[in-house]
Scaffold this motif. Structure first.
Motif, mmCIF file in Angstrom:
data_model
loop_
_atom_site.group_PDB
_atom_site.id
_atom_site.type_symbol
_atom_site.label_atom_id
_atom_site.label_comp_id
_atom_site.label_asym_id
_atom_site.label_seq_id
_atom_site.Cartn_x
_atom_site.Cartn_y
_atom_site.Cartn_z
ATOM 1 N N ILE A 20 14.472 16.318 -5.274
ATOM 2 C CA ILE A 20 13.295 15.717 -5.900
ATOM 3 C C ILE A 20 13.597 15.676 -7.390
ATOM 4 O O ILE A 20 13.731 16.721 -8.019
ATOM 5 N N GLY A 21 13.739 14.491 -7.942
ATOM 6 C CA GLY A 21 14.038 14.410 -9.365
ATOM 7 C C GLY A 21 14.464 13.020 -9.767
ATOM 8 O O GLY A 21 15.024 12.268 -8.967
ATOM 9 N N PHE A 22 14.165 12.661 -11.007
ATOM 10 C CA PHE A 22 14.546 11.359 -11.547
ATOM 11 C C PHE A 22 14.480 11.500 -13.056
ATOM 12 O O PHE A 22 13.478 11.955 -13.588
ATOM 13 N N ASN A 23 15.571 11.163 -13.739
ATOM 14 C CA ASN A 23 15.553 11.232 -15.199
ATOM 15 C C ASN A 23 15.041 9.903 -15.734
ATOM 16 O O ASN A 23 15.777 8.928 -15.810
ATOM 17 N N GLY A 24 13.759 9.883 -16.091
ATOM 18 C CA GLY A 24 13.125 8.644 -16.540
ATOM 19 C C GLY A 24 13.441 8.262 -17.971
ATOM 20 O O GLY A 24 12.986 7.238 -18.447
ATOM 21 N N HIS A 25 14.227 9.096 -18.684
ATOM 22 C CA HIS A 25 14.506 8.793 -20.088
ATOM 23 C C HIS A 25 15.733 7.902 -20.263
ATOM 24 O O HIS A 25 16.027 7.482 -21.371
ATOM 25 N N VAL A 26 16.474 7.636 -19.175
ATOM 26 C CA VAL A 26 17.654 6.779 -19.274
ATOM 27 C C VAL A 26 17.192 5.318 -19.293
ATOM 28 O O VAL A 26 16.549 4.869 -18.356
ATOM 29 N N PRO A 27 17.505 4.554 -20.355
ATOM 30 C CA PRO A 27 17.073 3.151 -20.407
ATOM 31 C C PRO A 27 17.702 2.364 -19.259
ATOM 32 O O PRO A 27 18.894 2.503 -18.992
ATOM 33 N N THR A 28 16.885 1.578 -18.573
ATOM 34 C CA THR A 28 17.283 0.809 -17.374
ATOM 35 C C THR A 28 18.070 1.680 -16.385
ATOM 36 O O THR A 28 19.029 1.229 -15.767
ATOM 37 N N GLY A 29 17.657 2.928 -16.251
ATOM 38 C CA GLY A 29 18.368 3.839 -15.352
ATOM 39 C C GLY A 29 18.050 3.613 -13.895
ATOM 40 O O GLY A 29 18.843 3.926 -13.012
ATOM 41 N N LEU A 30 16.869 3.072 -13.602
ATOM 42 C CA LEU A 30 16.472 2.816 -12.219
ATOM 43 C C LEU A 30 16.936 1.424 -11.825
ATOM 44 O O LEU A 30 16.618 0.446 -12.498
ATOM 45 N N LYS A 31 17.708 1.333 -10.740
ATOM 46 C CA LYS A 31 18.245 0.040 -10.314
ATOM 47 C C LYS A 31 17.973 -0.166 -8.836
ATOM 48 O O LYS A 31 18.116 0.774 -8.051
ATOM 49 N N TYR A 281 3.707 -15.647 -24.944
ATOM 50 C CA TYR A 281 3.889 -14.260 -24.492
ATOM 51 C C TYR A 281 2.562 -13.515 -24.357
ATOM 52 O O TYR A 281 2.500 -12.311 -24.552
ATOM 53 N N LYS A 282 1.517 -14.271 -24.026
ATOM 54 C CA LYS A 282 0.223 -13.622 -23.774
ATOM 55 C C LYS A 282 0.208 -13.100 -22.338
ATOM 56 O O LYS A 282 0.752 -13.743 -21.440
ATOM 57 N N PRO A 283 -0.406 -11.920 -22.116
ATOM 58 C CA PRO A 283 -0.397 -11.345 -20.757
ATOM 59 C C PRO A 283 -1.102 -12.250 -19.748
ATOM 60 O O PRO A 283 -2.256 -12.636 -19.951
ATOM 61 N N ILE A 284 -0.395 -12.592 -18.668
ATOM 62 C CA ILE A 284 -1.016 -13.336 -17.567
ATOM 63 C C ILE A 284 -1.530 -12.333 -16.536
ATOM 64 O O ILE A 284 -2.628 -12.445 -16.027
ATOM 65 N N LYS A 285 -0.698 -11.332 -16.238
ATOM 66 C CA LYS A 285 -1.130 -10.221 -15.387
ATOM 67 C C LYS A 285 -0.700 -8.930 -16.076
ATOM 68 O O LYS A 285 0.349 -8.902 -16.714
ATOM 69 N N LYS A 286 -1.487 -7.888 -15.925
ATOM 70 C CA LYS A 286 -1.046 -6.617 -16.519
ATOM 71 C C LYS A 286 -1.617 -5.416 -15.787
ATOM 72 O O LYS A 286 -2.691 -5.485 -15.198
ATOM 73 N N ILE A 287 -0.838 -4.300 -15.796
ATOM 74 C CA ILE A 287 -1.322 -3.012 -15.275
ATOM 75 C C ILE A 287 -0.851 -1.897 -16.204
ATOM 76 O O ILE A 287 0.175 -2.022 -16.856
ATOM 77 N N GLN A 288 -1.614 -0.818 -16.220
ATOM 78 C CA GLN A 288 -1.279 0.346 -17.042
ATOM 79 C C GLN A 288 -0.658 1.411 -16.144
ATOM 80 O O GLN A 288 -1.239 1.790 -15.139
ATOM 81 N N LEU A 289 0.525 1.880 -16.523
ATOM 82 C CA LEU A 289 1.196 2.926 -15.757
ATOM 83 C C LEU A 289 1.257 4.206 -16.593
ATOM 84 O O LEU A 289 0.936 4.197 -17.777
ATOM 85 N N GLN A 290 1.683 5.286 -15.944
ATOM 86 C CA GLN A 290 1.719 6.582 -16.633
ATOM 87 C C GLN A 290 3.107 6.816 -17.220
ATOM 88 O O GLN A 290 4.095 6.844 -16.501
ATOM 89 N N GLY A 291 3.187 6.966 -18.538
ATOM 90 C CA GLY A 291 4.468 7.206 -19.205
ATOM 91 C C GLY A 291 5.091 5.906 -19.689
ATOM 92 O O GLY A 291 4.864 4.840 -19.121
ATOM 93 N N GLY A 292 5.867 5.986 -20.765
ATOM 94 C CA GLY A 292 6.540 4.801 -21.309
ATOM 95 C C GLY A 292 7.504 4.210 -20.290
ATOM 96 O O GLY A 292 8.256 4.936 -19.641
ATOM 97 N N ILE A 293 7.499 2.880 -20.159
ATOM 98 C CA ILE A 293 8.338 2.231 -19.143
ATOM 99 C C ILE A 293 9.772 2.124 -19.661
ATOM 100 O O ILE A 293 10.011 1.606 -20.745
ATOM 101 N N THR A 294 10.733 2.636 -18.866
ATOM 102 C CA THR A 294 12.125 2.567 -19.295
ATOM 103 C C THR A 294 12.965 1.634 -18.428
ATOM 104 O O THR A 294 14.029 1.209 -18.837
#
Length: 620
Positions: A20-31, A281-294
């Motif tokens: 159980i773990g994921f390093n969310g601080h790596v830019p574009t780390g999730l593929k 570049y005006k938002p057409i759809k948007k959602i708020q997530l928890q934590g900065g998106i990387t």
């Protein structure tokens, strides 16, 4: 050295069941892999390949330090990952075979850190970008597995480059961008050179955080720390447009992805996920997530995509309804403690920094999260009846929560002066024993509505690191970083025995027959002591490097496990005093370790936020 080789021959490998773990601080780390069945992400020095529809996980081990970037080739055949290392040393890039899940080659040229990686569209080349101490860009031949050429990534009067992206159609063009620099590079293979062209942005000075290329190479888009998006033409090297003019993205555009059907997916440092289009570049759809998106990664054409955030959350979003589903979550801080409820392996609890989480063991799912903002939880324990989780906090309070709902049941204020550092409960559920940073051990009487201090035992000179209670609740042992372990009489509430050693004790366990205790700590020795008179029976060399921080013993007392700063989980035979199994998988210091009731699993937790579940090697 011969001795170690012979040792290795007998020591078996522990089987790693789940991470159980994921390093969310790596830019574009999730593929998301092009097969659309797996997501790939880093955790410490490991890369995880997680099946989307099943629980299956594969692990790529090979990096000696934390992974700093991951990329997948367009065909999905290759993976590449880069790491950080110490100043002045070479940082490796590893090329992996995805199908075989094994290492193909180590490419090492850059110093200090690999900032970013990108594959060419037909798997011919890999381009790598060195970190701030290195500052060079290198093109590697994948067939020959060697460097073709390299060059400084940015000019003299600008900052260094942080992102790189390859053309989607041509194997000879790629783009690097960073602090005040945007360059389009052409690879000249016959002469083994790469030629850069600076892009003109006029008066605009921007620091680029993220980059994405349109499918037909007509434009590439850059997300900046200012919170706006630049659209550049790679042929003319000129700025096409920028936006949004007014409401810029808070905390910068930290992730950006071009969609095939037109439009952009934009993730901000404040956790806002937006679908928008050039030029407004005006938002057409948007959602708020928890934590900065990387990271934003598409599954297939982008009808569905995955988003990774700094708080180590992984979300799945369907494009049409634009609703998020949390598919994975974990601790994003060092995990301090792990504990199973009495007699059940179905779930366990962990604590890290500001939150306590309860996990379902088999599915790795988070069942409950209890958060106390801006505090640090040092230890947790389940009451024997399973009706409360008792937790120790650095603000000097003991808090009790209901394990199903997470409701706060009671708080003991000012339990200790310098934070509560260790906690244990008695099996009759009537007492809580706590240890503090100042070295006091306090016994609390827990009634239906009241919590009363029964006794404060002042013997330790430094913080209490671990408390274990005897089965009959008549005595307990406390380990402290002042180099003593004290066995207390809980009936007369005084000291029975004291154990002295030249170490900072980190962990202690009663042997189930309770005539011996085993201790360990920073001197790397595992010591067996007689409870009756506090004499040392024997000492074992617990590890070759680093402190031992966690230890647990089976109910039968035949085997025990240890974990520490050498990142290894070791299973020991109690009577022989020899290691039978070793588990390799952690990339941070192991902080605590437990054997599940019924001896099915070993669960170990570490300072990089990972929770690892191992198969217990013996059948009981």
């Amino acid at each position: 050295m011969e001795n170690r080789v012979s040792l290795k021959a007998e020591v078996a490998e522990l089987e790693l069941e789940a991470v159980i773990g994921f390093n969310g601080h790596v830019p574009t780390g999730l593929k998301c892999h092009p097969d659309q069945e797996h997501v790939i992400y880093p955790l410490g020095c490991t890369i995880l390949i997680q099946a989307i529809n099943t629980q299956e996980q594969n692990f790529l081990h090979g990096h000696g330090n934390n992974v700093s970037c991951v990329t997948i080739s367009k065909s999905g055949v290759y993976l590449a990952s880069g790491q950080v290392t110490f100043m002045g040393f070479k940082a490796d890039i590893i090329l992996w075979d995805y199908k075989k899940r094994e290492l193909i080659a180590r490419l090492s040229l850059h110093k200090g850190k690999i900032e970013a990686l990108a594959f060419s569209p037909n798997d011919l080349y890999l381009v790598s970008l060195g970190g701030p101490d290195d500052g060079s860009v290198v093109v590697w031949s994948i067939a020959k597995r060697e460097a073709i050429c390299g060059s400084p990534a940015a000019g003299l009067n600008v900052g260094y480059a942080t992102t790189v992206i390859f053309s989607r159609c041509r194997d000879e063009m790629f783009v690097t961008a960073g602090n005040g620099t945007i360059r389009v590079w052409e690879l000249d293979l016959p002469n083994r050179k790469i030629w850069p062209t600076e892009c003109q942005t006029g008066q605009m000075k921007r620091i680029v955080m993220s980059i994405t290329m349109a499918d037909d190479d007509s434009f590439f888009y850059l997300g900046t720390t200012t919170g706006d998006i630049l659209k550049m033409n790679p042929r003319t090297k000129l700025l096409a447009d920028t936006g949004p003019a007014k409401d810029k993205f808070s905390l910068g555009v930290s992730a950006i992805k071009c969609l095939k059907m037109g439009g952009l997916l934009v993730g901000s440092g404040a956790g806002l996920l937006v679908f928008c289009k050039s030029p407004s570049y005006k938002p057409i759809k948007k959602i708020q997530l928890q934590g900065g998106i990387t990271s934003i990664t598409l599954r297939g054409e982008g009808h569905q995509f995955f988003v990774g955030t700094e708080e180590s959350h992984i979300y799945r979003v369907n494009f049409t309804d634009f609703k998020e589903t949390l598919i994975a979550t974990c601790h994003c801080e060092a995990v301090q403690d792990i504990v199973f409820p009495f007699g059940t392996t179905e779930l366990f609890a962990t604590c890290a920094k500001k939150d306590i989480r309860v996990w379902h063991t088999l599915s790795n799912r988070e069942l409950l999260r209890i958060t106390v903002p801006n505090m640090t939880c040092h230890g947790i324990d389940f009451m024997r009846d399973g009706k409360s989780i008792i937790s120790a906090w650095d603000d000097g309070r003991i808090r009790a929560f209901a394990p199903e709902t997470g409701r706060l049941m009671y708080v003991i204020n000012n339990a200790h002066r310098i934070g509560v550092t260790a906690i244990a409960t008695t099996s009759d559920c009537k007492r809580v024993i706590s240890g503090g940073g100042e070295g006091e051990v306090r016994v609390w009487q827990i009634g239906c509505q009241t919590q009363k201090l029964e006794e404060a035992l002042k013997e330790h000179k430094s913080s209490v690191s671990c408390i274990r209670v005897k089965k009959n609740n008549e005595e307990c042992v406390t380990a402290s970083t002042d180099g003593t372990c004290i066995i207390w009489d809980l009936v007369r509430l005084r000291r029975n025995q004291m154990i002295l050693a030249n170490t900072l004790f980190q962990c202690v366990c009663y042997h189930p027959e309770e005539f011996q205790i085993i201790t360990s700590g920073t001197d790397r020795k595992i010591a067996y002591w007689e409870v009756f008179d506090g004499s040392v029976i024997r000492e074992l060399e617990g590890s070759l490097s680093g402190s031992i921080n966690g230890m647990d013993i089976t109910l039968e007392g035949v085997h025990f496990v240890t974990g520490g700063n050498d990142h290894l989980v070791k299973v020991w035979d109690y009577n022989e005093g020899e290691v039978t199994h070793v588990g390799v998988g952690h990339s941070g210091n192991i902080t605590r370790i437990r054997i599940s009731p019924g001896n099915q699993y070993i669960v170990s937790v570490s300072a990089d936020g990972a929770i690892l579940r191992w198969k217990y090697p013996f059948t009981s």
